[in-house]
Write a protein that holds these residues in place. Structure first.
Motif, short mmCIF file in Angstrom:
data_model
loop_
_atom_site.label_atom_id
_atom_site.label_comp_id
_atom_site.label_asym_id
_atom_site.label_seq_id
_atom_site.Cartn_x
_atom_site.Cartn_y
_atom_site.Cartn_z
N ASP A 1 0.80 -1.21 0.00
CA ASP A 1 0.00 0.00 0.00
C ASP A 1 0.84 1.27 0.00
O ASP A 1 0.30 2.37 -0.12
CB ASP A 1 -0.94 0.02 1.22
CG ASP A 1 -2.07 -0.97 1.06
OD1 ASP A 1 -2.35 -1.36 -0.08
OD2 ASP A 1 -2.65 -1.36 2.08
N SER A 2 2.16 1.16 0.16
CA SER A 2 3.00 2.33 0.07
C SER A 2 3.22 2.77 -1.37
O SER A 2 3.76 3.82 -1.64
CB SER A 2 4.37 2.08 0.72
OG SER A 2 5.09 1.11 -0.01
N LEU A 3 2.76 1.93 -2.30
CA LEU A 3 2.84 2.28 -3.71
C LEU A 3 1.45 2.65 -4.21
O LEU A 3 0.44 2.13 -3.75
CB LEU A 3 3.36 1.09 -4.54
CG LEU A 3 4.78 0.64 -4.22
CD1 LEU A 3 5.08 -0.63 -5.02
CD2 LEU A 3 5.78 1.73 -4.55
N SER A 4 1.41 3.56 -5.17
CA SER A 4 0.12 3.97 -5.71
C SER A 4 -0.49 2.85 -6.53
O SER A 4 0.19 1.93 -6.99
CB SER A 4 0.28 5.21 -6.59
OG SER A 4 0.86 4.86 -7.83
N TRP A 5 -1.78 2.94 -6.72
CA TRP A 5 -2.52 1.97 -7.52
C TRP A 5 -1.94 1.91 -8.93
O TRP A 5 -1.72 0.83 -9.49
CB TRP A 5 -3.97 2.43 -7.55
CG TRP A 5 -4.93 1.57 -8.30
CD1 TRP A 5 -5.05 0.21 -8.25
CD2 TRP A 5 -5.93 2.04 -9.19
NE1 TRP A 5 -6.08 -0.20 -9.05
CE2 TRP A 5 -6.64 0.90 -9.64
CE3 TRP A 5 -6.32 3.29 -9.63
CZ2 TRP A 5 -7.70 1.00 -10.53
CZ3 TRP A 5 -7.38 3.39 -10.51
CH2 TRP A 5 -8.06 2.26 -10.95
N VAL B 1 -11.57 3.01 -5.38
CA VAL B 1 -10.17 3.00 -4.97
C VAL B 1 -9.85 4.33 -4.29
O VAL B 1 -10.06 5.40 -4.87
CB VAL B 1 -9.23 2.78 -6.18
CG1 VAL B 1 -7.78 2.69 -5.72
CG2 VAL B 1 -9.62 1.52 -6.94
N VAL B 2 -9.32 4.28 -3.08
CA VAL B 2 -9.03 5.47 -2.30
C VAL B 2 -7.54 5.55 -2.03
O VAL B 2 -6.97 4.67 -1.38
CB VAL B 2 -9.81 5.46 -0.95
CG1 VAL B 2 -9.47 6.70 -0.14
CG2 VAL B 2 -11.30 5.37 -1.21
N HIS B 3 -6.89 6.58 -2.55
CA HIS B 3 -5.44 6.77 -2.36
C HIS B 3 -4.67 5.51 -2.77
O HIS B 3 -3.72 5.10 -2.12
CB HIS B 3 -5.16 7.13 -0.90
CG HIS B 3 -3.83 7.80 -0.69
ND1 HIS B 3 -3.37 8.85 -1.45
CD2 HIS B 3 -2.83 7.56 0.22
CE1 HIS B 3 -2.18 9.23 -1.04
NE2 HIS B 3 -1.82 8.46 -0.03
N GLY B 4 -5.13 4.90 -3.86
CA GLY B 4 -4.48 3.71 -4.36
C GLY B 4 -4.89 2.41 -3.69
O GLY B 4 -4.38 1.34 -4.02
N ILE B 5 -5.81 2.47 -2.73
CA ILE B 5 -6.20 1.29 -1.96
C ILE B 5 -7.65 0.91 -2.30
O ILE B 5 -8.57 1.70 -2.05
CB ILE B 5 -6.07 1.55 -0.45
CG1 ILE B 5 -4.63 1.97 -0.11
CG2 ILE B 5 -6.49 0.32 0.35
CD1 ILE B 5 -4.45 2.46 1.30
#
Length: 317
Positions: free
Chosen positions: A5-9, A100-104
């Motif tokens: 999750d430290s990486l963007s989607w 998807v929120v902030h890549g999550i």
């Protein structure tokens, strides 16, 4: 918080899809000379911002963009479904209905608030696809974010197809700050912008600059200025894995430079056209502020946001 999750989607998607390798660059000395001339004229006319990163604006930055440039902004992707099929669209095909929120990826809109709080974000853009295909989902998102204990900037990106009196009233009541319309997606029809101005003090337009549409773009700039629209955001037309074939079919060619922070490359002609439009607005408008969020700007935002996210992940590990 998972390590991934430290990486963007989009960064995670990059492992699966890449752009075709650029051919050896051909130096277009005439275009380079025209760009240098445009930058000199912009500087002489009083352009603001940074020429180095190509983060330029005529009067003032939109509030949400100020926070985004600091690495404090993010995207809330409501759905991949849309009412249009623009050749420049960068969303995954076939389209998916996902949140998807902030890549999550999340299941429910109310989960967004905890992610926004966890990463100490101050500005969010609700986008798609066309988010207003799912108005209840959008309204639940906004209401859950407004329940947070601190101030948060919330913008909604839309093509305007699903905008009407009822949804505008609901969005305002829920606490939305502003709408940003992609008028290129609707052949420059101003009808939803006019309607939104009746309910929101701040209404903006955000579009890719397609060089072949310059006469329409200039006309749009003057129309927005007369209407009292405060902000126009422009960016380059770009290639990405999802739109490469369709953009190429329009006769566009990609710049040769690449970026480890972005999955896209601007077309060769769009950057010059964006500078031309910026200069036109600077010399002819009275109130409208035009902001050029270039691929250079987006790279800076991506780099700063990723560094900030890794820092926060370290604190919460």
């Amino acid at each position: 918080m998972k390590e991934a999750d430290s990486l963007s989607w989009y960064a995670r998607k990059a492992a699966l899809t890449t752009l075709p390798a650029p051919a050896a660059p051909e130096v277009d000395t005439r275009r380079a000379g025209r760009i240098e001339s445009l930058l000199r004229r912009l500087k002489a006319a009083g352009i603001k911002g940074s020429i180095r990163s190509m983060t330029l604006f005529t009067r003032s930055l939109p509030p949400g963009c100020r926070l985004c440039l600091k690495g404090q902004g993010s995207n809330l992707f409501v759905t991949g479904h849309c009412t249009r099929d623009c050749f420049f669209c960068f969303n995954e095909k076939p389209r998916k209905d996902e949140l998807v929120v902030h890549g999550i990826p999340v299941d429910q809109p109310e989960e967004a608030a905890a992610i926004i709080e966890r990463f100490d974000l101050r500005s969010v853009g609700i986008s798609g696809g066309e988010p207003l295909l799912f108005p209840d989902r959008v309204l639940r998102l906004i209401r859950s974010l407004r329940a947070l204990p601190r101030k948060l900037r919330i913008d909604l990106y839309t093509n305007g197809d699903r905008v009407d009196k009822e949804i505008l009233q609901e969005l305002r009541s829920a606490g939305l700050d502003a709408l940003r319309f992609n008028l290129v997606a609707r052949d420059f029809s101003l009808a939803p912008v006019r309607q939104a101005l009746r309910y929101f003090k701040e209404v903006a337009v955000e579009i890719p600059v397609i060089p072949e549409q310059m006469p329409k773009l200039r006309g749009m700039v003057m129309d927005l200025d007369r209407m009292g629209v405060p902000f126009l955001n422009i960016h380059e037309l770009f290639f990405c894995p999802e739109n490469f074939d369709r953009v190429a079919a329009e006769g566009e060619t990609p710049n040769a430079q690449t970026s480890k922070h972005l999955l896209w490359r601007p077309t060769q002609a769009s950057g010059e056209a964006a500078l031309e439009l910026l200069l036109y607005a600077l010399e002819n408008t009275r109130r409208l502020s035009v902001y050029y969020c270039s691929c250079g700007t987006q790279e800076m935002i991506s780099r700063n946001g990723l560094l900030r996210r890794k820092r926060l992940n370290g604190k919460t590990a």
